[in-house]
Design a protein around this motif. Structure first.
Motif, PDB file in Angstrom:
ATOM      1  N   ASP A 218       1.067  -0.876   0.361  1.00  0.00           N
ATOM      2  CA  ASP A 218      -0.036   0.079   0.004  1.00  0.00           C
ATOM      3  C   ASP A 218       0.595   1.375   0.299  1.00  0.00           C
ATOM      4  OD1 ASP A 218      -1.439   1.980   1.040  1.00  0.00           O
ATOM      5  OD2 ASP A 218      -2.431   0.329   2.341  1.00  0.00           O
ATOM      6  N   GLU A 219       1.189   2.027  -1.368  1.00  0.00           N
ATOM      7  CA  GLU A 219       2.329   2.813  -0.990  1.00  0.00           C
ATOM      8  C   GLU A 219       1.768   4.126   0.165  1.00  0.00           C
ATOM      9  OE1 GLU A 219       4.045   3.718  -3.169  1.00  0.00           O
ATOM     10  OE2 GLU A 219       3.552   1.681  -5.014  1.00  0.00           O
ATOM     11  N   ALA A 220       0.657   4.580   0.453  1.00  0.00           N
ATOM     12  CA  ALA A 220       0.596   5.256   1.257  1.00  0.00           C
ATOM     13  C   ALA A 220       0.726   5.018   2.391  1.00  0.00           C
ATOM     14  CB  ALA A 220      -0.522   5.242   1.588  1.00  0.00           C
ATOM     15  N   ARG A 221       0.906   4.092   2.970  1.00  0.00           N
ATOM     16  CA  ARG A 221       1.715   2.925   4.406  1.00  0.00           C
ATOM     17  C   ARG A 221       2.975   3.153   4.124  1.00  0.00           C
ATOM     18  NH1 ARG A 221      -0.726  -3.214   6.296  1.00  0.00           N
ATOM     19  NH2 ARG A 221       0.271  -1.760   7.939  1.00  0.00           N
ATOM     20  N   MET A 222       3.438   2.905   2.749  1.00  0.00           N
ATOM     21  CA  MET A 222       4.740   2.506   3.153  1.00  0.00           C
ATOM     22  C   MET A 222       5.673   3.738   3.177  1.00  0.00           C
ATOM     23  SD  MET A 222       5.593  -0.696  -0.039  1.00  0.00           S
ATOM     24  CE  MET A 222       4.268   0.444  -1.605  1.00  0.00           C
ATOM     25  N   LEU A 223       4.713   4.919   2.231  1.00  0.00           N
ATOM     26  CA  LEU A 223       5.466   6.077   2.469  1.00  0.00           C
ATOM     27  C   LEU A 223       5.348   6.851   4.371  1.00  0.00           C
ATOM     28  CD1 LEU A 223       3.865   9.050  -0.444  1.00  0.00           C
ATOM     29  CD2 LEU A 223       6.401   8.080   0.641  1.00  0.00           C
ATOM     30  N   GLU A 224       4.578   6.460   4.946  1.00  0.00           N
ATOM     31  CA  GLU A 224       4.887   7.113   6.380  1.00  0.00           C
ATOM     32  C   GLU A 224       6.287   6.757   7.194  1.00  0.00           C
ATOM     33  OE1 GLU A 224       1.732   4.951   8.715  1.00  0.00           O
ATOM     34  OE2 GLU A 224      -0.230   5.622   7.247  1.00  0.00           O
ATOM     35  N   TYR A 225       6.653   5.916   6.882  1.00  0.00           N
ATOM     36  CA  TYR A 225       8.301   5.008   6.612  1.00  0.00           C
ATOM     37  C   TYR A 225       8.612   4.692   5.523  1.00  0.00           C
ATOM     38  CZ  TYR A 225      12.397   3.492   9.193  1.00  0.00           C
ATOM     39  OH  TYR A 225      13.547   3.101   9.106  1.00  0.00           O
ATOM     40  N   THR A 226       9.897   5.246   5.564  1.00  0.00           N
ATOM     41  CA  THR A 226      11.120   5.050   4.271  1.00  0.00           C
ATOM     42  C   THR A 226      12.479   4.672   4.469  1.00  0.00           C
ATOM     43  OG1 THR A 226      11.487   7.447   3.730  1.00  0.00           O
ATOM     44  CG2 THR A 226       9.327   6.048   2.536  1.00  0.00           C
ATOM     45  N   PRO A 227      12.560   3.889   4.607  1.00  0.00           N
ATOM     46  CA  PRO A 227      13.708   3.174   5.059  1.00  0.00           C
ATOM     47  C   PRO A 227      14.615   3.161   4.087  1.00  0.00           C
ATOM     48  CG  PRO A 227      12.040   0.598   5.074  1.00  0.00           C
ATOM     49  CD  PRO A 227      11.835   2.387   4.763  1.00  0.00           C
ATOM     50  N   PHE A 228      14.409   2.550   2.215  1.00  0.00           N
ATOM     51  CA  PHE A 228      15.146   3.514   1.222  1.00  0.00           C
ATOM     52  C   PHE A 228      14.032   3.721   0.422  1.00  0.00           C
ATOM     53  CE2 PHE A 228      16.536   2.153  -2.809  1.00  0.00           C
ATOM     54  CZ  PHE A 228      17.529   2.543  -2.403  1.00  0.00           C
ATOM     55  N   ARG A 229      14.476   5.388   0.177  1.00  0.00           N
ATOM     56  CA  ARG A 229      14.339   6.087  -0.743  1.00  0.00           C
ATOM     57  C   ARG A 229      15.204   6.977  -1.340  1.00  0.00           C
ATOM     58  NH1 ARG A 229       8.347   7.312  -2.105  1.00  0.00           N
ATOM     59  NH2 ARG A 229       8.667   9.207  -3.021  1.00  0.00           N
ATOM     60  N   VAL A 230      15.516   6.652  -2.658  1.00  0.00           N
ATOM     61  CA  VAL A 230      16.109   7.478  -3.234  1.00  0.00           C
ATOM     62  C   VAL A 230      16.252   8.833  -4.635  1.00  0.00           C
ATOM     63  CG1 VAL A 230      19.173   7.190  -3.965  1.00  0.00           C
ATOM     64  CG2 VAL A 230      18.434   5.817  -2.370  1.00  0.00           C
ATOM     65  N   ALA A 231      16.210   9.297  -4.776  1.00  0.00           N
ATOM     66  CA  ALA A 231      15.822   9.694  -6.440  1.00  0.00           C
ATOM     67  C   ALA A 231      17.323   9.851  -6.875  1.00  0.00           C
ATOM     68  CB  ALA A 231      16.433  11.696  -6.189  1.00  0.00           C
ATOM     69  N   ASP A 232      16.534   9.206  -8.135  1.00  0.00           N
ATOM     70  CA  ASP A 232      17.206   8.452  -8.638  1.00  0.00           C
ATOM     71  C   ASP A 232      17.513   9.049 -10.263  1.00  0.00           C
ATOM     72  OD1 ASP A 232      18.470   6.458 -10.808  1.00  0.00           O
ATOM     73  OD2 ASP A 232      16.710   5.298 -11.143  1.00  0.00           O
ATOM     74  N   PRO A 233      19.033   9.408 -11.237  1.00  0.00           N
ATOM     75  CA  PRO A 233      18.585   9.623 -12.346  1.00  0.00           C
ATOM     76  C   PRO A 233      17.860   8.816 -13.581  1.00  0.00           C
ATOM     77  CG  PRO A 233      21.353   9.168 -11.638  1.00  0.00           C
ATOM     78  CD  PRO A 233      20.062   8.866 -10.386  1.00  0.00           C
ATOM     79  N   THR A 234      18.548   8.135 -13.061  1.00  0.00           N
ATOM     80  CA  THR A 234      17.517   6.839 -14.239  1.00  0.00           C
ATOM     81  C   THR A 234      16.269   7.061 -14.264  1.00  0.00           C
ATOM     82  OG1 THR A 234      19.406   5.187 -12.652  1.00  0.00           O
ATOM     83  CG2 THR A 234      17.940   4.075 -14.647  1.00  0.00           C
ATOM     84  N   MET A 235      15.815   6.381 -13.126  1.00  0.00           N
ATOM     85  CA  MET A 235      14.349   7.098 -13.169  1.00  0.00           C
ATOM     86  C   MET A 235      13.349   8.768 -14.043  1.00  0.00           C
ATOM     87  SD  MET A 235      11.854   4.889 -12.380  1.00  0.00           S
ATOM     88  CE  MET A 235      11.777   3.385 -11.358  1.00  0.00           C
ATOM     89  N   THR A 236      14.603   9.204 -13.305  1.00  0.00           N
ATOM     90  CA  THR A 236      14.120  11.126 -12.938  1.00  0.00           C
ATOM     91  C   THR A 236      14.538  11.104 -15.156  1.00  0.00           C
ATOM     92  OG1 THR A 236      14.548  11.274 -10.885  1.00  0.00           O
ATOM     93  CG2 THR A 236      14.707  12.778 -12.417  1.00  0.00           C
ATOM     94  N   PHE A 237      15.094  10.946 -15.249  1.00  0.00           N
ATOM     95  CA  PHE A 237      15.644  11.229 -17.147  1.00  0.00           C
ATOM     96  C   PHE A 237      14.698  10.582 -17.758  1.00  0.00           C
ATOM     97  CE2 PHE A 237      20.238  11.990 -16.003  1.00  0.00           C
ATOM     98  CZ  PHE A 237      19.597  13.429 -15.330  1.00  0.00           C
ATOM     99  N   ILE A 238      14.535   9.252 -17.263  1.00  0.00           N
ATOM    100  CA  ILE A 238      13.537   8.530 -17.821  1.00  0.00           C
ATOM    101  C   ILE A 238      12.069   8.607 -18.545  1.00  0.00           C
ATOM    102  CG2 ILE A 238      13.065   5.846 -18.206  1.00  0.00           C
ATOM    103  CD1 ILE A 238      15.770   5.056 -18.282  1.00  0.00           C
TER     104      ILE A 238
END
Ligand code: DGY
Length: 420
Positions: A218-238
């Motif tokens: 559940d994305e909303a529940r997973m966003l409440e605490y994020t053990p791993f969340r990295v802004a990524d050039p692959t994802m952003t540029f693609i």
């Protein structure tokens, strides 16, 4: 060297046909026995070179696994295969119509669809019209759930497709994979363990999967605490590139594309937040700590593919590509973390070369684009259709008879009649 182009064309087509499981294509048999998201979009591009109807089916099958929230999973487990771990029982992600993983992957499908539509607008129009709302929903899912300051984050290293890139080392070190338990990897029984992620990495990969499962994906529940969340050039540029391509599809179909315009502006601003001034390059940024990874990767050079001018990246590109015979290395050869054999910590990947080459050409850097195309063609002609390659020696690594390497040959790397 002299290259038998016809023979390589045949081999590439045979690889695609051989990995075809009827509607979807395996990355390679054994190591990856299911439909992988971005592999599949590249497979579509490969098929488009000789069988356009089959190419559209590939994308349609991928979207048949789309979740109600718009997410398109990174793996669709069409038929059980005990040779792969972690399978559907471990993921426990039953939100979609087909058993799947619970995360996504870089969204290259819209770019494949645009290329296919433009190659044959009459035949592609209905197929593209069928996919358009699905692509839009997927892109919206990224905008709703994955942004940090306008850049696109990954919630698992597998989501970037660059599983063990040094980009995630800092964020991964912050995870204590407590309670992960015993499990048996299957990847290292298919290929040399030195070419694969380490056990420390794998414990964390599995720990993150177990956590997603506990939270019901559940994305909303997973966003409440994020053990791993990295802004990524692959994802952003693609995604930025994919939004431009989706807008072009929408315009060709006469759709309203105002929402996509807004997304493009957001992502353009987000891309700037990945510019690490100390490094002088685009970099991954940990969304939890704000820290940059200090990594020049092949994904840093997707800036041009994203439609950015980024002139400051040219000198970085020239340094990195001059450092090895077979660029583009997935990690900076001048870094202590560079490893020419270990997956995304150094090896060269054909799909990255293709996207970087397309971007360079579009931004007017034709000589660099042509040099990269040529070196990629040499790599394949000399060393075969491997999953990835040692950037120093060219030695093939990982899986063999690889779908996306065959697709890269057919759609971009093979010399055209003029270049021979
Ligand atoms: C694997 O199993 O190695 C894949 O990269 C996960 O997507």
């Amino acid at each position: 060297m002299t290259m038998d182009i016809g023979k390589l064309d045949d081999e590439a087509r045979n690889i695609l046909r051989g990995n075809d499981r009827g509607g979807y294509t395996l990355p390679t048999a054994g190591l990856y026995p299911y439909q992988w998201n971005w592999d599949s979009a590249f497979a579509a591009r490969g098929f488009a070179a000789f069988d356009a109807p089959r190419a559209w089916v590939e994308l349609e099958t991928l979207f048949s696994g789309q979740w109600p929230n718009g997410m398109v999973p990174h793996i669709l487990f069409h038929k059980p295969d005990p040779g792969y771990f972690p399978g559907p029982d471990v993921w426990g992600a039953d939100l979609g119509p087909i058993a799947s993983s619970g995360i996504s992957q870089p969204p290259v499908a819209a770019s494949a669809a645009r290329a296919m539509l433009e190659a044959d607008p009459a035949a592609g129009r209905d197929r593209a019209a069928g996919l358009f709302p699905k692509l839009l929903a997927w892109h919206r899912w990224f905008m709703d759930w994955r942004l940090d300051r306008g850049a696109v984050c990954i919630t698992h290293p597998w989501e970037a497709g660059r599983d063990n890139a040094p980009d995630w080392d800092g964020a991964m070190a912050a995870i204590d994979p407590v309670g992960v338990g015993e499990y048996t990897r299957r990847d290292t029984s298919h290929v040399n363990p030195e070419m694969r992620p380490t056990k420390d990495d794998y414990d964390r990969y599995i720990w993150l999967v177990q956590r997603g499962r506990r939270l019901g994906w559940d994305e909303a529940r997973m966003l409440e605490y994020t053990p791993f969340r990295v802004a990524d050039p692959t994802m952003t540029f693609i995604l930025l590139r994919a939004q431009r391509d989706l807008r072009a599809i929408g315009q060709a179909l006469g759709e309203d594309t105002a929402e996509i315009d807004g997304w493009i502006a957001t992502l353009e601003a987000g891309a700037e937040t990945l510019s690490n001034a100390r490094l002088g390059a685009f970099d991954a940024r940990d969304a939890r700590t704000g820290e940059f990874a200090d990594c020049v990767s092949s994904a840093s050079f997707l800036c041009w593919y994203a439609g950015l001018e980024a002139p400051e990246m040219l000198a970085v590109y020239d340094r990195v590509t001059a450092a090895c015979r077979y660029p583009v290395p997935s990690h900076d050869p001048d870094s202590a973390k560079f490893n020419p054999r270990r997956y995304w910590r150094g090896p060269t990947w054909g799909i990255l070369n293709m996207m970087i080459g397309q971007g360079l050409a579009e931004q007017g850097h034709e000589a660099r684009a042509e040099a990269l195309r040529r070196v990629t063609a040499d790599l394949i002609a000399e060393h075969g259709f491997a999953e990835y390659f040692d950037p120093v020696t060219g030695a093939p690594a990982g899986g063999k008879a690889f779908t996306w390497t065959a697709a890269v040959w057919l759609t971009w790397a093979r010399p055209s009649a003029e270049a021979v």
